[in-house]
Design a protein around this motif. Structure first.
Motif, short mmCIF file in Angstrom:
data_model
loop_
_atom_site.label_atom_id
_atom_site.label_comp_id
_atom_site.label_asym_id
_atom_site.label_seq_id
_atom_site.Cartn_x
_atom_site.Cartn_y
_atom_site.Cartn_z
N MET A 203 0.82 -1.20 0.00
CA MET A 203 0.00 0.00 0.00
C MET A 203 0.86 1.26 0.00
N SER A 204 2.01 1.20 0.69
CA SER A 204 2.92 2.35 0.68
C SER A 204 3.43 2.61 -0.72
N LYS A 205 3.76 1.54 -1.43
CA LYS A 205 4.23 1.67 -2.81
C LYS A 205 3.16 2.30 -3.68
N ASP A 206 1.90 1.83 -3.53
CA ASP A 206 0.80 2.38 -4.32
C ASP A 206 0.54 3.84 -3.96
N ALA A 207 0.62 4.15 -2.66
CA ALA A 207 0.37 5.52 -2.20
C ALA A 207 1.39 6.49 -2.75
N MET A 208 2.65 6.06 -2.81
CA MET A 208 3.70 6.94 -3.31
C MET A 208 3.61 7.16 -4.82
N SER A 209 2.89 6.28 -5.51
CA SER A 209 2.76 6.42 -6.96
C SER A 209 1.61 7.34 -7.36
N THR A 210 0.85 7.82 -6.38
CA THR A 210 -0.26 8.73 -6.66
C THR A 210 0.13 10.16 -6.31
N ASP A 211 -0.69 11.09 -6.76
CA ASP A 211 -0.45 12.51 -6.49
C ASP A 211 -1.28 13.03 -5.31
N ALA A 212 -1.92 12.12 -4.59
CA ALA A 212 -2.78 12.54 -3.49
C ALA A 212 -1.96 13.20 -2.39
N VAL A 213 -2.54 14.24 -1.78
CA VAL A 213 -1.88 14.95 -0.68
C VAL A 213 -1.97 14.10 0.58
N ILE A 214 -0.86 13.93 1.26
CA ILE A 214 -0.82 13.10 2.47
C ILE A 214 -1.05 13.96 3.70
N ASP A 215 -2.03 13.57 4.49
CA ASP A 215 -2.33 14.26 5.74
C ASP A 215 -1.54 13.57 6.85
N TYR A 216 -0.37 14.10 7.17
CA TYR A 216 0.51 13.44 8.14
C TYR A 216 -0.06 13.46 9.55
N GLN A 217 -0.83 14.49 9.87
CA GLN A 217 -1.46 14.53 11.19
C GLN A 217 -2.47 13.41 11.34
N ALA A 218 -3.27 13.19 10.29
CA ALA A 218 -4.25 12.10 10.31
C ALA A 218 -3.55 10.75 10.37
N MET A 219 -2.44 10.62 9.65
CA MET A 219 -1.69 9.37 9.67
C MET A 219 -1.14 9.06 11.06
N CYS A 220 -0.55 10.05 11.71
CA CYS A 220 0.00 9.84 13.05
C CYS A 220 -1.09 9.48 14.05
N LEU A 221 -2.21 10.18 13.97
CA LEU A 221 -3.32 9.87 14.86
C LEU A 221 -3.87 8.48 14.57
N GLY A 222 -3.93 8.12 13.30
CA GLY A 222 -4.40 6.79 12.92
C GLY A 222 -3.49 5.70 13.45
N ILE A 223 -2.19 5.90 13.39
CA ILE A 223 -1.25 4.92 13.91
C ILE A 223 -1.46 4.73 15.42
N VAL A 224 -1.56 5.83 16.14
CA VAL A 224 -1.69 5.76 17.61
C VAL A 224 -3.00 5.08 18.00
N MET A 225 -4.11 5.48 17.39
CA MET A 225 -5.41 4.94 17.78
C MET A 225 -5.55 3.47 17.38
N SER A 226 -5.07 3.10 16.20
CA SER A 226 -5.15 1.70 15.79
C SER A 226 -4.24 0.83 16.65
N PHE A 227 -3.09 1.38 17.07
CA PHE A 227 -2.19 0.64 17.96
C PHE A 227 -2.88 0.37 19.29
N ILE A 228 -3.48 1.39 19.88
CA ILE A 228 -4.15 1.23 21.18
C ILE A 228 -5.27 0.20 21.08
N ALA A 229 -6.09 0.32 20.04
CA ALA A 229 -7.23 -0.59 19.88
C ALA A 229 -6.75 -2.02 19.64
N ALA A 230 -5.75 -2.19 18.78
CA ALA A 230 -5.27 -3.53 18.45
C ALA A 230 -4.60 -4.19 19.65
N TYR A 231 -3.80 -3.44 20.39
CA TYR A 231 -3.12 -4.02 21.55
C TYR A 231 -4.13 -4.45 22.61
N ALA A 232 -5.11 -3.58 22.88
CA ALA A 232 -6.15 -3.93 23.85
C ALA A 232 -6.94 -5.15 23.39
#
Length: 266
Positions: A203-232
Motif C-alpha cells: 500500500m505504501s508503494k501504491d500511495a507513493m505512486s499517486t499525487d494525493a496529498v498526504i495528511d501526516y497529522q491524520a496518519m500519526c493519529l491513525g497509527i496511535v489509535m489503531s495501535f491502542i485498539a489492536a493491543y487492547a
C-alpha cells in the motif's frame, strides 16, 4: 478527514484486525451510515502500521525468541520448538502471497461490493461456529506441524475475499485441526505479522505512486489509535477466549451480516 472520522476508523481497524468479525464489513458501515468517502491509501497504511506495531510489541518476547531460533536453524543447524514455529509461520504465509498475487485484481473488481461482504460475513461466521464446536481442543501452537500450518495458510489465503476476516478464518481452520482456542488465536496473530507487513509495504508503494496529498497529522493519529485498539484487543481476546469460546462472535457476525444485507437489498 476530520478528527472524529480518523479516530473512529482507526479504532475500527485496530479492533477488527484481530477479532474474528471482519474489518471490511465494519469499514463499510460508517460509509453507509454517515456518507464518508474512502479514507485513502495513506491512511490505510497508517492504521496497518498501528496494528502491526501492536502485535509485534505484544508478542515481542516470542518474536525475538523465534527470530533467534530461526537464524540458528539456518546458520548453525540447530532446530528447536521456536525455530520450527517460525518456519511454520513462514510456510503458512506463502499461500496468501500466491493467492493475492494471482487473484488481487479480480477480487478488487468483482468481490468488494457490500453484497459480497454481507454474505461472507454470515457464511464464515457460521463456519467459525462449526470450527469451535468440532474442535478437539488439544494442541498448542508448538504442536501445529508443517501440514497443519500449510492448511491454515490456505485458509488465510481465502481471507483476501472481503468479509471473510483473516483472524476468523485462520482461527476456524486451526480449531478444526485440533488446536486449543488460545493456541489457535496466538498462531493466527503471529501469522498476521508478515501479512500485515507485506500489505503495508504494497500500500505504501501504491500511495507513493499517486499525487494525493498526504495528511501526516491524520496518519500519526491513525497509527496511535489503531495501535491502542489492536493491543487492547489482543490482550483481552487471549484472556477470555478459552472460557468464552467463539459463540458471541458468531452471533455478532450474523447480526452484522443481516444489517449489511438490509443496506444492500432494501
Amino acid at each position: 478527514m476530520d478528527t472524529l472520522q480518523v479516530i473512529l476508523l482507526a479504532l475500527i481497524q485496530g479492533l477488527t484486525e484481530f477479532l474474528p468479525i471482519s474489518s471490511s464489513a465494519h469499514l463499510i458501515l460508517p460509509a453507509q451510515l454517515l456518507g464518508w468517502e474512502d479514507q485513502g491509501l495513506s491512511f490505510d497504511v497508517a492504521v496497518h502500521i498501528g496494528s502491526l506495531l501492536a502485535v509485534i510489541i505484544y508478542f515481542r518476547v516470542e518474536v525475538w525468541t523465534m527470530l533467534k531460533a530461526w537464524l540458528a536453524s539456518i546458520f548453525k543447524g540447530q532446530h528447536t520448538e521456536d525455530s520450527k514455529l517460525a518456519w511454520w509461520i513462514i510456510l503458512a504465509t506463502l499461500p496468501a502471497v500466491a493467492f493475492g498475487f494471482v487473484a488481487k485484481d479480480f477480487i478488487q473488481e468483482h468481490l468488494r461490493g457490500p453484497g459480497v461482504i454481507a454474505i461472507t460475513t454470515i457464511v464464515f461466521g457460521l463456519l467459525l461456529w462449526v470450527g469451535d464446536k468440532l474442535s478437539r481442543d488439544e494442541l498448542t501452537e508448538y504442536q501445529t506441524g508443517w501440514r497443519k500450518a500449510l492448511l491454515i495458510g490456505f485458509a488465510q489465503a481465502i481471507a483476501i475475499i472481503p468479509g471473510t476476516s483473516r483472524s476468523g478464518i485462520t482461527i476456524t481452520a486451526a480449531l478444526l485441526l485440533g488446536l486449543k482456542r488460545e493456541a489457535a488465536a496466538r498462531f493466527s496473530f503471529l501469522m498476521s505479522i508478515p501479512v500485515i507487513l507485506g500489505a503495508a509495504i504494497l500500500m505504501s508503494k501504491d500511495a507513493m505512486s499517486t499525487d494525493a496529498v498526504i495528511d501526516y497529522q491524520a496518519m500519526c493519529l491513525g497509527i496511535v489509535m489503531s495501535f491502542i485498539a489492536a493491543y487492547a484487543c489482543i490482550f483481552f481476546f487471549l484472556k477470555i477466549i478459552s472460557k468464552m469460546g467463539m459463540t458471541p462472535f458468531v452471533i455478532y457476525r450474523l447480526a452484522l451480516g443481516i444489517v449489511l444485507c438490509g443496506f444492500v437489498f432494501m
